[in-house]
Motif scaffolding. Sequence first.
Motif, short mmCIF file in Angstrom:
data_model
loop_
_atom_site.label_atom_id
_atom_site.label_comp_id
_atom_site.label_asym_id
_atom_site.label_seq_id
_atom_site.Cartn_x
_atom_site.Cartn_y
_atom_site.Cartn_z
N LEU A 61 -3.40 5.38 -2.98
CA LEU A 61 -4.11 5.89 -1.84
C LEU A 61 -3.27 7.53 -2.58
CD1 LEU A 61 -6.74 6.27 -0.10
CD2 LEU A 61 -4.43 6.02 1.71
N LEU B 153 -12.34 3.99 4.33
CA LEU B 153 -10.87 3.49 4.78
C LEU B 153 -10.94 2.03 5.23
CD1 LEU B 153 -9.82 7.28 4.55
CD2 LEU B 153 -8.58 5.51 2.74
N ASP B 154 -11.03 2.71 6.48
CA ASP B 154 -10.94 0.76 7.08
C ASP B 154 -11.81 0.05 5.80
OD1 ASP B 154 -10.12 1.87 9.53
OD2 ASP B 154 -12.46 1.59 10.47
N THR C 196 -6.32 -5.80 1.46
CA THR C 196 -5.22 -6.59 2.57
C THR C 196 -5.89 -7.62 2.09
OG1 THR C 196 -6.27 -6.00 4.46
CG2 THR C 196 -4.24 -5.43 3.85
N ARG D 80 1.04 -1.15 -0.14
CA ARG D 80 0.31 -0.11 0.17
C ARG D 80 1.29 0.87 -0.16
NH1 ARG D 80 -2.61 -0.66 5.63
NH2 ARG D 80 -0.59 -1.08 5.82
N GLU E 38 -8.83 -0.75 3.38
CA GLU E 38 -8.32 -1.84 3.55
C GLU E 38 -8.67 -2.54 3.72
OE1 GLU E 38 -7.17 -1.13 8.25
OE2 GLU E 38 -4.57 -0.96 7.14
N GLU E 39 -9.59 -3.63 4.20
CA GLU E 39 -10.38 -4.57 4.44
C GLU E 39 -10.36 -5.48 3.65
OE1 GLU E 39 -12.81 -4.78 6.98
OE2 GLU E 39 -14.24 -6.44 6.12
N ALA F 145 -13.27 7.62 8.30
CA ALA F 145 -12.69 6.73 8.30
C ALA F 145 -13.66 5.02 8.55
CB ALA F 145 -12.21 6.84 10.43
N ARG G 109 -1.68 6.63 8.44
CA ARG G 109 -2.75 5.14 8.90
C ARG G 109 -2.79 4.24 8.35
NH1 ARG G 109 -7.94 8.29 11.54
NH2 ARG G 109 -7.65 7.00 13.54
N TYR G 110 -3.04 4.28 7.22
CA TYR G 110 -3.85 3.83 5.67
C TYR G 110 -1.96 2.57 4.96
CZ TYR G 110 -7.73 4.51 7.88
OH TYR G 110 -8.47 4.69 8.94
N CYS G 111 -1.12 3.46 4.57
CA CYS G 111 -0.20 2.65 3.60
C CYS G 111 1.36 2.30 4.34
CB CYS G 111 0.31 3.89 2.97
SG CYS G 111 -0.95 5.02 2.38
#
Lengths: 262, 280
Positions: free
Chosen positions: B212, B196-197, B204, B38, B200-201, B193, B222-224
Amino acid sequence: MSNAAISLKDLDISYGDTKVVRDVSFDVATGESFALVGESGSGKSTVLKAIAGLAPDWTGEISVLGKPRGHGTDRTFSNTCQMVFQDPYASLHPRKTIDTVLSEPLAIHGIGQRSKKVVEMLSAVGLDQRFRFRFPHQLSGGQRQRVAIARALMLEPKVMLLDEPTSALDVSVQAEILNLLKRLRREQGLTYLMVTHNLPVVSFMCDRMAVMNKGRIVEIAPKTALYDGSFSDPYTLDLYAASGGNPDADPAVAAASDTKDP
Amino acid sequence: MTDAPLLEVEDLRVSFATPKGPVEVVKGLNLTLGREERLGIVGESGSGKSMTGRSILRLIRAPGKQTAKTLRFDGLDLMAQGTRQMRRIRGARISMIMQDPKFSLNPVMTIGHQIAEALQVHEKLPRRDLQARVIEMLNSVRLNDPERVAKMYPHEVSGGMGQRVMIAMMLIPRPQLLIADEPTSALDVSIQAQVLDLIEELVTGNGMGLILISHDLNLVARYCDRILVMNGGEVVEACTAPDLHKASHPYTKGLLAAQPRMQETRDELPVLDRSGGVRT
Ligand SMILES: Nc1ncnc2c1ncn2[C@@H]1O[C@H](COP(=O)(O)OP(=O)(O)O)[C@@H](O)[C@H]1O
Ligand SMILES: Nc1ncnc2c1ncn2[C@@H]1O[C@H](COP(=O)(O)OP(=O)(O)O)[C@@H](O)[C@H]1O
Ligand SMILES: [Mg+2]
Ligand SMILES: [Mg+2]
């Protein structure tokens, strides 16, 4: 409260048949900077509009600097209270020069020495004099927001209603505008009621905050509640967590905000 | 082939013809993205983030022009692909989520129909299976009552719901790479949030790579896994997300310092000097 710059009591606001704000009561002290936070559609702008006379369909009490507000627009009112909008692109007339935009409120109120006041105001908001005879499209977003702030300040109001004044701006431009607003408040003894969805901005700019959800205020808290997340309402706690919450609890966010000032 | 990176970009350039001659807005960018990696691209508006994202899909329109020494996706030379081949890759193998779903969704087609169409580009399925996959996908982006949402038109859903619909549409063909360009900038913090969660889910554990794009440093941190910081069409800093606070380039440091913090104690925010340094 005698030293309240803004006092709202049992305020309900409607658009047509729809009531969008209910039962809002709070006081903003003279010289205080007070934030209104919450998600879009919760009624934050509507509260500011009612105070500014742009949402006339309300019941309850609104007073500014001890004077009860009537319904509708009120010219003497704009001497004491002015509003700045979110979008610096939409809020300036495209075919008026900056000079015209800034002189107009003075002309309407029959105030003299307009040229001198415009020159002074441009430097107060950190804009070079060469921008004076330009049009809005010749300015960047940050420069336009400075013009919008300058226009609001021309009549030397004591109270400023700020509706997301930096949401449309880049981080570095936001920093300049927030610094400017902070300095102007200190220098001119202004009172701010500021709408934002950004909790760190509240932490930088404000003393207290009211949290709105679905047209109601769910909590009023001091800015220090942002330091440790000591809120009581579940909605506020969610908002706090979604905003990155307590950075100590999240290593990545802590890393990002932990940078030493260069 | 599996050891090779998912995406390799070398000396990517995007330029626009203007009356004063060509203006380069992406100036020799290099990046590699591993499988399941990511990568965050962060920078202020106009820094060239969207042009970078779009050029990976060869979506730069005239008068814009892109060149690259290498633009290789899963072993495939994207610069050598024709218009039709690129169209087949887009959506099926590389998907892109844009900032505002209102502009990316077809206003006169139901949501269910659009998602089904996105899937059909990639796979031919019997009607009934198609419908089942659509409902399953709407479920996985946590839209309540997916049968009802499938029958709705884009204007009937809120911003947060619209963005979930976009995600469903982009992920249903199971692409190998997802490019998300400011996917949540138009949304409220609390919904940001959640969205983005969700990305992410879904990314992955599915063997998918993610790029992103955002102006928000905290968000990419936070997300990468890794971050590229862009300024004026160039990557000025590349680091891993946990090392962002050790950033060495003055521009990155300036951006980090200019952000208000949740526990703010500073009286004044340091502001960026446009020439790259920091002034207060
Ligand atoms: N001019 C208007 N006419 C009718 N409804 C409106 C108008 N302006 C806002 N609303 C509605 O009032 C509610 C509150 O809006 P607003 O005060 O703009 O919220 P916020 O500023 O918190 O995003 C929303 O449901 C919005 O759709
Ligand atoms: N059609 C165009 N003609 C000329 N310049 C353009 C055009 N489209 C975008 N640009 C320029 O390309 C630069 C990079 O844009 P973009 O990638 O969209 O930035 P970002 O996504 O980082 O905000 C900007 O300076 C923008 O003004
Ligand atoms: Mg609003
Ligand atoms: Mg962009």
